[in-house]
Motif scaffolding. Structure first.
Motif, short mmCIF file in Angstrom:
data_model
loop_
_atom_site.label_atom_id
_atom_site.label_comp_id
_atom_site.label_asym_id
_atom_site.label_seq_id
_atom_site.Cartn_x
_atom_site.Cartn_y
_atom_site.Cartn_z
N SER A 189 -5.41 9.63 -18.24
CA SER A 189 -4.04 9.14 -18.23
C SER A 189 -3.02 10.22 -18.11
CB SER A 189 -3.90 8.28 -19.62
OG SER A 189 -2.53 7.90 -19.84
N PRO A 190 -1.78 10.10 -17.55
CA PRO A 190 -1.37 8.83 -16.64
C PRO A 190 -2.26 8.62 -15.60
CG PRO A 190 0.07 10.57 -16.63
CD PRO A 190 -0.59 10.99 -17.40
N TYR A 191 -2.11 7.33 -14.98
CA TYR A 191 -2.76 7.08 -13.62
C TYR A 191 -2.05 6.16 -12.98
CZ TYR A 191 -4.56 3.54 -16.32
OH TYR A 191 -4.78 2.13 -17.16
N SER A 192 -2.24 6.29 -11.71
CA SER A 192 -1.48 5.12 -10.68
C SER A 192 -2.54 4.07 -10.53
CB SER A 192 -1.23 6.01 -9.63
OG SER A 192 -2.27 6.38 -8.84
N MET A 193 -1.96 2.94 -10.28
CA MET A 193 -2.72 1.68 -9.87
C MET A 193 -2.19 0.85 -8.80
SD MET A 193 -4.40 0.13 -13.49
CE MET A 193 -5.82 -0.74 -12.47
N ARG B 246 3.14 3.90 -9.85
CA ARG B 246 2.60 5.15 -10.08
C ARG B 246 2.22 5.86 -11.71
NH1 ARG B 246 4.46 8.14 -4.59
NH2 ARG B 246 3.44 9.79 -5.70
N SER B 247 2.04 7.06 -11.68
CA SER B 247 1.41 7.29 -13.16
C SER B 247 3.00 7.35 -14.12
CB SER B 247 1.02 8.80 -13.06
OG SER B 247 1.62 9.71 -12.21
N ASP B 248 4.06 7.47 -13.29
CA ASP B 248 5.32 7.69 -13.79
C ASP B 248 5.92 6.40 -14.07
OD1 ASP B 248 7.65 8.81 -11.04
OD2 ASP B 248 5.99 7.14 -11.47
N THR B 249 5.03 5.33 -13.73
CA THR B 249 5.65 3.75 -13.93
C THR B 249 6.61 3.29 -12.67
OG1 THR B 249 7.45 3.99 -15.40
CG2 THR B 249 5.22 3.86 -16.38
N SER B 250 7.02 4.16 -11.85
CA SER B 250 7.71 4.00 -10.62
C SER B 250 6.78 2.68 -9.82
CB SER B 250 8.33 5.03 -9.80
OG SER B 250 7.37 5.74 -9.33
N THR B 251 7.55 2.07 -9.21
CA THR B 251 6.71 0.95 -8.44
C THR B 251 7.52 0.88 -7.01
OG1 THR B 251 8.44 -0.74 -9.10
CG2 THR B 251 6.36 -0.68 -10.47
N ILE B 252 6.46 0.52 -5.98
CA ILE B 252 6.72 0.44 -4.61
C ILE B 252 6.22 -0.75 -3.88
CG2 ILE B 252 5.35 2.17 -3.93
CD1 ILE B 252 7.81 3.11 -1.91
N TYR B 253 6.67 -1.62 -3.18
CA TYR B 253 6.07 -2.55 -2.48
C TYR B 253 5.98 -2.65 -0.99
CZ TYR B 253 7.04 -4.33 -7.39
OH TYR B 253 7.04 -4.25 -8.75
N ALA B 254 5.09 -3.62 -0.52
CA ALA B 254 5.36 -3.80 1.01
C ALA B 254 6.45 -4.41 1.22
CB ALA B 254 3.86 -4.39 1.41
N ASP B 255 7.27 -4.37 2.32
CA ASP B 255 8.32 -4.98 2.92
C ASP B 255 7.89 -6.52 2.84
OD1 ASP B 255 9.70 -2.77 5.25
OD2 ASP B 255 9.65 -2.58 3.02
N SER B 256 6.78 -7.00 3.20
CA SER B 256 6.46 -8.51 3.11
C SER B 256 6.55 -9.30 1.80
CB SER B 256 5.07 -8.47 3.78
OG SER B 256 4.18 -7.80 3.03
N VAL B 257 6.27 -8.41 0.66
CA VAL B 257 6.18 -9.15 -0.54
C VAL B 257 7.40 -8.65 -1.39
CG1 VAL B 257 3.96 -9.08 -0.37
CG2 VAL B 257 4.97 -6.98 -1.77
N LYS B 258 8.37 -7.88 -0.96
CA LYS B 258 9.48 -7.19 -1.82
C LYS B 258 10.62 -8.40 -2.14
CE LYS B 258 10.57 -3.17 -0.35
NZ LYS B 258 11.04 -2.05 0.63
N GLY B 259 10.91 -8.22 -3.41
CA GLY B 259 11.67 -9.46 -3.95
C GLY B 259 10.84 -10.52 -4.59
N SER C 241 3.40 -4.63 -12.71
CA SER C 241 3.38 -3.88 -14.06
C SER C 241 1.84 -3.94 -14.59
CB SER C 241 3.98 -5.07 -14.92
OG SER C 241 3.40 -6.27 -15.22
N LYS C 242 1.97 -3.05 -15.77
CA LYS C 242 0.88 -2.72 -16.33
C LYS C 242 0.87 -2.53 -17.73
CE LYS C 242 0.38 2.35 -15.69
NZ LYS C 242 -0.45 3.41 -15.08
N ASP C 243 0.01 -3.05 -18.53
CA ASP C 243 -0.01 -3.03 -19.96
C ASP C 243 -1.02 -1.74 -20.47
OD1 ASP C 243 -0.51 -3.26 -22.95
OD2 ASP C 243 0.24 -5.37 -22.97
N ILE C 244 -0.69 -0.62 -20.70
CA ILE C 244 -1.66 0.55 -21.01
C ILE C 244 -2.70 0.08 -22.12
CG2 ILE C 244 -1.72 2.80 -21.56
CD1 ILE C 244 0.82 3.45 -20.27
N ALA C 245 -2.00 -0.56 -23.43
CA ALA C 245 -2.69 -0.58 -24.69
C ALA C 245 -3.87 -1.87 -23.98
CB ALA C 245 -1.67 -1.40 -25.61
#
Length: 123
Positions: free
Chosen positions: A30-34, A52-65, A70-74
């Motif tokens: 930890s931390p890790y990307s998924m 990403r490991s810093d919790t930033s997110t990025i999406y394919a254009d086809s699914v954006k919006g 999200s992830k629940d680390i616990a």
């Protein structure tokens, strides 16, 4: 060894929603990307969403919006909330962990894969 188990797939009509879950077990630094990937019949596997490991997110254009990752680390659980589903979202969806390569910020090569969960959207 890391294991990833997806659930939550199913059949819905266009415009509907699904939430995919991916529970991880084993030793993950930890931390890790998924990420979530998908593969439709006759098409290449594509990255859908990365957290990403810093919790930033990025999406394919086809699914954006429409999709939210999200992830629940616990709980060691990764989620993919999918809304306004379209027939072209029909695919096998795979959970992935520890990205070792990225393209345009999205995970391209993960170290671990789940077995996949099928999502089918009818018109």
């Amino acid at each position: 060894q890391v294991q990833l188990v997806e659930s939550g797939g199913g059949s819905v009509q266009a415009g509907g929603s699904l939430r995919l879950s991916c529970v991880s077990s084993g030793s993950i630094p930890s931390p890790y990307s998924m990420a979530w990937f998908r593969q439709a019949p006759g098409k290449e596997r594509e990255g859908v969403a990365t957290i990403r490991s810093d919790t930033s997110t990025i999406y394919a254009d086809s699914v954006k919006g429409r999709f939210t990752v999200s992830k629940d680390i616990a709980k060691k659980t990764l989620y993919l909330e999918m809304n306004s589903l379209k027939p072209e979202d029909t695919a096998m969806y795979y959970c992935a962990a520890i990205c070792v390569a990225y393209v345009s910020g999205r995970c391209r090569e993960p170290k671990y894969w789940g077995q996949g969960t099928q999502v089918t959207v009818s018109s």
